[in-house]
Design an enzyme around this catalytic site. Structure first.
Site, short mmCIF file in Angstrom:
data_model
loop_
_atom_site.label_atom_id
_atom_site.label_comp_id
_atom_site.label_asym_id
_atom_site.label_seq_id
_atom_site.Cartn_x
_atom_site.Cartn_y
_atom_site.Cartn_z
N SER A 131 0.85 -1.20 0.00
CA SER A 131 0.00 0.00 0.00
C SER A 131 0.88 1.23 0.00
CB SER A 131 -0.89 0.02 1.25
OG SER A 131 -1.52 1.28 1.41
N TYR A 144 -1.59 -1.10 10.23
CA TYR A 144 -1.60 -1.30 8.79
C TYR A 144 -0.33 -0.76 8.15
CZ TYR A 144 -3.59 -1.29 4.03
OH TYR A 144 -3.84 -1.50 2.70
#
Length: 250
Positions: A131, A144
């Protein structure tokens, strides 16, 4: 372009929807045999399981290898931006952080560990879906961000460790992608359309979100024979969102 994927057995985690489903469809279109591992049901060959359950994952990989006689590729796609951050009590924050690492990083290591003997036999390829948060940070999502940063580190580590065995490992980094999960997040905003417009204005190429199919195209390329000398790369597919000058969207 000959991708050389016909008949290849490729495991896709989180393949029931969003980017994962697009990867599955693109693989099938290239003649590969995608096998989905996901908590949700999916069309085609799939295994419903919790990816944080190592025993369930081991059983699924063993069954896939027995059924097909080989495993040629792995796409570590499953993950969720669970907003595990610094807030709340210390105990709660630590528990949420650890749980986020399990959901977004540890299960990727588990799948790689389980698939590796089969990938060694096939001289296969791996693509990790990371990401942009791993590069930029986001705020309020320590778990995350740490997991996806760790996945980039593992991409380079695995590429280095396995190069002599002919196993290629690369990462694809999405930014703002028009998935059902993203739409669900937008729908919870006070003014979803205004929020969407504010986001898309900051994307230099086309002022629009990336489509799942565009992410999938890069994933399948990196799995294919067309990328036979590409390994250890962090491939950003985001319309210039991360690396181009923000003045372009002013």
């Amino acid at each position: 372009m000959e991708l050389g994927l016909k008949g290849k057995i490729v495991i896709v985690t989180g393949g029931a929807s969003g980017i994962g489903a697009a990867v599955v469809n693109t693989l099938a279109g290239a003649g590969a045999v995608p096998v989905v591992l996901d908590r949700a049901a999916a069309p085609g060959e799939h295994n419903r399981l919790d990816l944080t359950d190592a025993a369930a994952c081991a059983g699924a990989i063993a069954a896939i290898a027995a059924r097909h006689g080989r495993i040629d590729g792995l796409v570590n796609n499953a993950g969720v931006n669970d907003r595990a951050g610094l807030g709340g009590t210390l105990d709660a924050a630590l528990e949420a952080f650890r749980a986020s690492l399990e959901r977004n990083l540890v299960q990727c290591f588990t799948l790689m560990h389980l698939c590796l003997p089969h990938l060694r036999q096939s001289r296969g390829a791996v693509v990790n879906i990371a990401s942009k948060v791993a590069l930029t940070g986001q705020g309020g999502t320590s778990g995350y961000a740490a997991a996806k940063g760790g996945l980039l580190g593992l991409t380079r580590e695995w590429a280095a460790e396995l190069a002599a065995e002919g196993i290629r490992v690369n990462a694809v980094l999405p930014a703002e992608v028009a998935t059902p999960m993203y739409d669900q997040w937008l729908s919870a905003q006070p003014d979803p359309e205004a929020r969407r417009a504010a986001i898309t204005r900051t994307i230099p190429l086309g002022a629009r979100m990336t489509t799942p199919a565009e992410i999938a195209a890069s994933v399948v390329f990196l799995l294919s024979a067309a990328a036979s000398h590409v390994t250890g790369q962090h491939h950003v597919v985001d319309g210039g969102y991360v690396h181009l000058d923000r003045a372009l969207t002013a």
